[in-house]
Design a protein around this motif. Structure first.
Motif: not given
Length: 79
Positions: A68-79
């Motif tokens: 119930g707390d899913e947020l639209d997170e920005p994509e992260r840079d690949m390591l």
């Protein structure tokens, strides 16, 4: 470094822990070990005994709707 006293408590020795070094919780166990001439006290590691029994207590539909707390997170840079 603080100084403290060792005293007898029944058949055991006890150590007074000064207020500035006290642990926040009194409802848990602590481990104590001797290393050379030092005594080390730390919170006891939680044991995983009966873990499967605890999981069996959840209903079959537990978490089917997610947390119930899913947020639209920005994509992260690949390591």
């Amino acid at each position: 470094m603080s100084l403290t006293k060792v005293f007898k408590s029944g058949n055991s020795q006890a150590v007074r822990i000064p207020a500035e070094l006290q642990y926040d919780r009194l409802d848990m166990d602590y481990e104590i070990e001797r290393v050379g001439d030092e005594l080390r006290i730390r919170p006891a590691r939680r044991r995983l005994t009966n873990l499967m029994e605890k999981f069996q207590g959840f209903s079959d539909d537990f978490m089917t709707q997610g947390r119930g707390d899913e947020l639209d997170e920005p994509e992260r840079d690949m390591l």
